[in-house]
Design an enzyme around this catalytic site. Structure first.
Site, PDB file in Angstrom:
ATOM      1  N   CYS A 105       0.806  -1.215   0.000  1.00  0.00           N
ATOM      2  CA  CYS A 105       0.000   0.000   0.000  1.00  0.00           C
ATOM      3  C   CYS A 105       0.845   1.274   0.000  1.00  0.00           C
ATOM      4  O   CYS A 105       0.331   2.360   0.249  1.00  0.00           O
ATOM      5  CB  CYS A 105      -0.968   0.021   1.189  1.00  0.00           C
ATOM      6  SG  CYS A 105      -1.994  -1.460   1.289  1.00  0.00           S
ATOM      7  N   PHE A 244     -13.011   1.401  21.404  1.00  0.00           N
ATOM      8  CA  PHE A 244     -13.525   1.765  22.725  1.00  0.00           C
ATOM      9  C   PHE A 244     -14.993   2.200  22.655  1.00  0.00           C
ATOM     10  O   PHE A 244     -15.405   3.166  23.302  1.00  0.00           O
ATOM     11  CB  PHE A 244     -12.674   2.880  23.347  1.00  0.00           C
ATOM     12  CG  PHE A 244     -11.280   2.445  23.695  1.00  0.00           C
ATOM     13  CD1 PHE A 244     -11.041   1.605  24.775  1.00  0.00           C
ATOM     14  CD2 PHE A 244     -10.203   2.860  22.921  1.00  0.00           C
ATOM     15  CE1 PHE A 244      -9.751   1.201  25.082  1.00  0.00           C
ATOM     16  CE2 PHE A 244      -8.909   2.455  23.226  1.00  0.00           C
ATOM     17  CZ  PHE A 244      -8.683   1.620  24.315  1.00  0.00           C
ATOM     18  N   ARG A 249     -20.012   6.639  23.920  1.00  0.00           N
ATOM     19  CA  ARG A 249     -18.605   7.012  23.821  1.00  0.00           C
ATOM     20  C   ARG A 249     -17.916   6.118  22.800  1.00  0.00           C
ATOM     21  O   ARG A 249     -18.203   4.922  22.718  1.00  0.00           O
ATOM     22  CB  ARG A 249     -17.893   6.851  25.172  1.00  0.00           C
ATOM     23  CG  ARG A 249     -18.355   7.803  26.245  1.00  0.00           C
ATOM     24  CD  ARG A 249     -17.539   7.642  27.528  1.00  0.00           C
ATOM     25  NE  ARG A 249     -17.827   6.376  28.179  1.00  0.00           N
ATOM     26  CZ  ARG A 249     -16.962   5.376  28.324  1.00  0.00           C
ATOM     27  NH1 ARG A 249     -15.724   5.497  27.841  1.00  0.00           N
ATOM     28  NH2 ARG A 249     -17.293   4.266  28.952  1.00  0.00           N
TER      29      ARG A 249
END
Length: 261
Positions: A105, A244, A249
């Site tokens: 890449c 997370f 959140r």
């Protein structure tokens, strides 16, 4: 779920108190996969969605590509064996080769991958986007879709979503197996994942990111943390990585333009 758990006598401590109790433990079995009468691999897994796991593994390792490549699949649940008859794979031995280091890449992004990954993985071209609230909803669903985890503390779970709805779900003791099961379920359902989201209970390693790229999924939402190599790959492969993720959140690490307020 009697086939997926067993009970085990344990000595449980609570402060100075010790008591013998019966605890629920998640099962782990060795699943041996044969392709065209040749033993390919033995996967340690949960005894659930076994055929989907087999198909997803064969897809992600490059043995099959479309449903017509599979002629027959047979499963022996007692001895944990699966036999698949399918389209001859000329590179069958090479596809199970060892890992090697490749620069891919561009811009010196190095990654560890299987030899066939260099041929199979391409940047995701989907322009699919979702509302931020939808990402929160997937995280909330993931938290509620953990009954076996809450019972045993021993499994990963994940799902495929579209327009805020969970389309496919799966769980397993192995996080890689979760993705193979989802891939196999989509394969059986003739479901293209290019305009879908994957949500997942674990962390995002480079190997997990490569599985997402092979599935051509543009957005990955995880409860755990990503690694730096996974994020380098995600940037190069145009995949949005969210980590997370909780009810309200989350962290957006790559390709944030796909998440709309």
């Amino acid at each position: 779920m009697p086939n997926e758990t067993v009970t085990h006598s344990i000595l449980k401590a609570n402060g100075p108190q010790l008591d013998w109790i019966e605890d629920t433990v998640v099962r782990e079995v060795p699943l041996t996969i044969h392709y065209n009468r040749e033993e390919i691999a033995t996967l340690l897994c949960s005894p659930f969605q076994t055929e989907e796991l087999t198909l997803g593994f064969l897809i992600n390792e490059g043995f099959i590509q479309i449903p017509e490549d599979v002629y027959e699949i047979r499963h022996d649940p007692l001895d944990h064996l699966v036999w698949v008859e399918g389209k001859p794979c000329l590179l069958q031995k090479e596809l199970m080769s060892k890992r090697f280091v490749s620069a891919c890449c561009g811009k010196s992004r190095a990654s560890f991958c299987f030899a066939n990954d260099a041929l199979m993985v391409k940047p995701v071209t989907s322009t699919y986007s979702i509302l931020l609230q939808e990402a929160y909803d997937y995280a909330k669903f993931l938290q509620s879709y953990l009954p076996l985890f809450q019972e045993t503390g021993g499994i990963h779970s994940g799902g495929v979503g579209n327009r805020g709805e969970a389309v496919l779900t799966s769980y397993d003791i192995g996080r890689h197996n979760v993705f193979d099961k989802l891939s196999g379920s989509a394969f059986r359902s003739h479901l293209s994942l290019e305009n879908h989201v994957i949500f997942f209970s674990g962390r995002v390693s480079s190997e997990i990111l490569l599985k997402v790229a092979k599935m051509k999924v543009p957005i990955l939402i995880a409860r755990g943390a990503p690694t730096d190599m996974a994020l380098s790959q995600a940037t190069a492969l145009n995949i949005t990585v969210i980590g997370f993720a909780r009810e309200q959140r989350l962290n957006i690490y790559t390709c944030s333009e796909r998440i709309i307020r």
